[in-house]
Design a protein around this motif. Structure first.
Motif, PDB file in Angstrom:
ATOM      1  N   ASP A   1       0.807  -1.225   0.000  1.00  0.00           N
ATOM      2  CA  ASP A   1       0.000   0.000   0.000  1.00  0.00           C
ATOM      3  C   ASP A   1       0.840   1.275   0.000  1.00  0.00           C
ATOM      4  O   ASP A   1       0.311   2.361  -0.238  1.00  0.00           O
ATOM      5  CB  ASP A   1      -0.971   0.008   1.179  1.00  0.00           C
ATOM      6  CG  ASP A   1      -2.169  -0.915   0.954  1.00  0.00           C
ATOM      7  OD1 ASP A   1      -2.333  -1.421  -0.179  1.00  0.00           O
ATOM      8  OD2 ASP A   1      -2.927  -1.142   1.913  1.00  0.00           O
ATOM      9  N   GLN A   2       2.133   1.164   0.238  1.00  0.00           N
ATOM     10  CA  GLN A   2       3.004   2.341   0.126  1.00  0.00           C
ATOM     11  C   GLN A   2       3.038   2.873  -1.304  1.00  0.00           C
ATOM     12  O   GLN A   2       3.453   3.993  -1.524  1.00  0.00           O
ATOM     13  CB  GLN A   2       4.432   2.016   0.562  1.00  0.00           C
ATOM     14  CG  GLN A   2       4.603   1.838   2.034  1.00  0.00           C
ATOM     15  CD  GLN A   2       6.062   1.580   2.396  1.00  0.00           C
ATOM     16  OE1 GLN A   2       6.928   1.389   1.542  1.00  0.00           O
ATOM     17  NE2 GLN A   2       6.338   1.578   3.679  1.00  0.00           N
ATOM     18  N   SER A   3       2.583   2.084  -2.261  1.00  0.00           N
ATOM     19  CA  SER A   3       2.578   2.536  -3.646  1.00  0.00           C
ATOM     20  C   SER A   3       1.378   3.433  -3.942  1.00  0.00           C
ATOM     21  O   SER A   3       1.320   4.076  -4.987  1.00  0.00           O
ATOM     22  CB  SER A   3       2.557   1.341  -4.608  1.00  0.00           C
ATOM     23  OG  SER A   3       1.325   0.630  -4.505  1.00  0.00           O
ATOM     24  N   ILE A   4       0.436   3.492  -3.009  1.00  0.00           N
ATOM     25  CA  ILE A   4      -0.811   4.232  -3.198  1.00  0.00           C
ATOM     26  C   ILE A   4      -0.780   5.503  -2.354  1.00  0.00           C
ATOM     27  O   ILE A   4      -0.310   5.480  -1.219  1.00  0.00           O
ATOM     28  CB  ILE A   4      -2.003   3.346  -2.767  1.00  0.00           C
ATOM     29  CG1 ILE A   4      -2.008   2.042  -3.562  1.00  0.00           C
ATOM     30  CG2 ILE A   4      -3.318   4.087  -2.906  1.00  0.00           C
ATOM     31  CD1 ILE A   4      -2.908   0.976  -2.980  1.00  0.00           C
ATOM     32  N   ALA A   5      -1.298   6.598  -2.884  1.00  0.00           N
ATOM     33  CA  ALA A   5      -1.359   7.843  -2.122  1.00  0.00           C
ATOM     34  C   ALA A   5      -2.295   7.668  -0.926  1.00  0.00           C
ATOM     35  O   ALA A   5      -3.408   7.169  -1.063  1.00  0.00           O
ATOM     36  CB  ALA A   5      -1.843   8.982  -3.006  1.00  0.00           C
ATOM     37  N   SER A   6      -1.815   8.057   0.272  1.00  0.00           N
ATOM     38  CA  SER A   6      -2.652   8.003   1.476  1.00  0.00           C
ATOM     39  C   SER A   6      -1.983   8.790   2.595  1.00  0.00           C
ATOM     40  O   SER A   6      -0.759   8.942   2.621  1.00  0.00           O
ATOM     41  CB  SER A   6      -2.877   6.563   1.921  1.00  0.00           C
ATOM     42  OG  SER A   6      -1.668   5.975   2.316  1.00  0.00           O
ATOM     43  N   ASP A   7      -2.788   9.249   3.512  1.00  0.00           N
ATOM     44  CA  ASP A   7      -2.301   9.922   4.723  1.00  0.00           C
ATOM     45  C   ASP A   7      -1.225  10.967   4.438  1.00  0.00           C
ATOM     46  O   ASP A   7      -0.228  11.054   5.151  1.00  0.00           O
ATOM     47  CB  ASP A   7      -1.761   8.910   5.733  1.00  0.00           C
ATOM     48  CG  ASP A   7      -2.819   7.933   6.208  1.00  0.00           C
ATOM     49  OD1 ASP A   7      -3.994   8.333   6.284  1.00  0.00           O
ATOM     50  OD2 ASP A   7      -2.466   6.785   6.494  1.00  0.00           O
ATOM     51  N   GLY A   8      -1.408  11.741   3.399  1.00  0.00           N
ATOM     52  CA  GLY A   8      -0.451  12.795   3.078  1.00  0.00           C
ATOM     53  C   GLY A   8       0.794  12.321   2.352  1.00  0.00           C
ATOM     54  O   GLY A   8       1.668  13.113   2.041  1.00  0.00           O
ATOM     55  N   HIS A   9       0.905  11.023   2.113  1.00  0.00           N
ATOM     56  CA  HIS A   9       2.047  10.491   1.364  1.00  0.00           C
ATOM     57  C   HIS A   9       1.653  10.372  -0.103  1.00  0.00           C
ATOM     58  O   HIS A   9       0.573   9.891  -0.415  1.00  0.00           O
ATOM     59  CB  HIS A   9       2.474   9.125   1.902  1.00  0.00           C
ATOM     60  CG  HIS A   9       3.043   9.180   3.265  1.00  0.00           C
ATOM     61  ND1 HIS A   9       4.311   9.629   3.510  1.00  0.00           N
ATOM     62  CD2 HIS A   9       2.515   8.873   4.469  1.00  0.00           C
ATOM     63  CE1 HIS A   9       4.544   9.580   4.806  1.00  0.00           C
ATOM     64  NE2 HIS A   9       3.465   9.129   5.412  1.00  0.00           N
ATOM     65  N   PRO A  10       2.540  10.758  -0.981  1.00  0.00           N
ATOM     66  CA  PRO A  10       2.213  10.666  -2.408  1.00  0.00           C
ATOM     67  C   PRO A  10       2.257   9.212  -2.895  1.00  0.00           C
ATOM     68  O   PRO A  10       2.894   8.361  -2.279  1.00  0.00           O
ATOM     69  CB  PRO A  10       3.333  11.479  -3.067  1.00  0.00           C
ATOM     70  CG  PRO A  10       4.486  11.337  -2.123  1.00  0.00           C
ATOM     71  CD  PRO A  10       3.873  11.295  -0.749  1.00  0.00           C
ATOM     72  N   ALA A  11       1.580   8.959  -3.997  1.00  0.00           N
ATOM     73  CA  ALA A  11       1.675   7.652  -4.642  1.00  0.00           C
ATOM     74  C   ALA A  11       3.074   7.483  -5.205  1.00  0.00           C
ATOM     75  O   ALA A  11       3.779   8.465  -5.470  1.00  0.00           O
ATOM     76  CB  ALA A  11       0.636   7.552  -5.766  1.00  0.00           C
TER      77      ALA A  11
END
Length: 185
Positions: free
Chosen positions: A105-115
């Motif tokens: 899921d680190q590859s997906i934009a979430s919680d202010g982190h870009p994709a």
């Protein structure tokens, strides 16, 4: 609510204390096979070869998991490592599935982190940000990585399940992302 974070333990739950006495040691061969199966589903989607299980990597990963130190082990350059904790007791299959899902899921934009940016990740100026935001994801699908070994331990004193996956050869080299991390097909 049970929560998980890579490199950060968010909380523990009293439910763990109601469980039977723990067996802290997982069967590294089976756990590593579960990890390889879960990771290889993502690797296939990204067009890279499947991982094989390494008993040597698994033994080291299990020893590190049993120590319960939420930091990367001293690395000699022969393997890459990803860590995961969950704030309750999980059976090894669930622990592996949750860890792989979290890392991918680190590859997906979430919680202010870009994709993950497949076109600009190779920029050396972005290396530390890419590593920090997407390093576990990139290691999962790193083309040149061929082997994985996994350890899972329940740590009753810390009330966490700890997962350590080691990959060889390691990934996440500055300037090499474009040759090793591909968009899903």
């Amino acid at each position: 609510m049970r929560t998980s974070k890579a490199l950060i333990l968010v909380g523990a739950t009293s439910l763990c204390m109601l469980l039977s006495p723990p067996d802290t040691r997982a069967d590294t061969e089976n756990v590593s096979a579960m990890m390889a199966t879960a990771v290889n589903q993502h690797r296939e989607r990204h067009g890279v070869p499947a991982l094989e299980v390494s008993a040597e990597l698994a033994a080291g990963a299990q020893r590190w998991a049993e120590r319960g130190i939420m930091e990367s082990s001293p690395v000699d350059g022969s393997f890459g490592e990803t860590l995961y904790t969950y704030s309750t007791r999980l059976d090894p299959r669930d622990a592996v599935e949750k860890a792989v899902a979290h890392w991918y899921d680190q590859s997906i934009a979430s919680d202010g982190h870009p994709a993950y940016d497949y076109h600009h990740a190779n920029n050396r100026e972005n290396f530390l940000q890419v590593l920090g935001d997407h390093g576990c994801f990139a290691q999962l699908v790193w083309k040149n990585t061929t082997h994985v070994g996994t350890g899972v331990a329940w740590l009753p004193d810390k009330q966490i399940t700890f997962v350590v996956a080691r990959f060889s050869p390691p990934g996440n080299f500055a300037g090499e992302y474009h040759r090793n991390v591909f968009p899903p097909r």
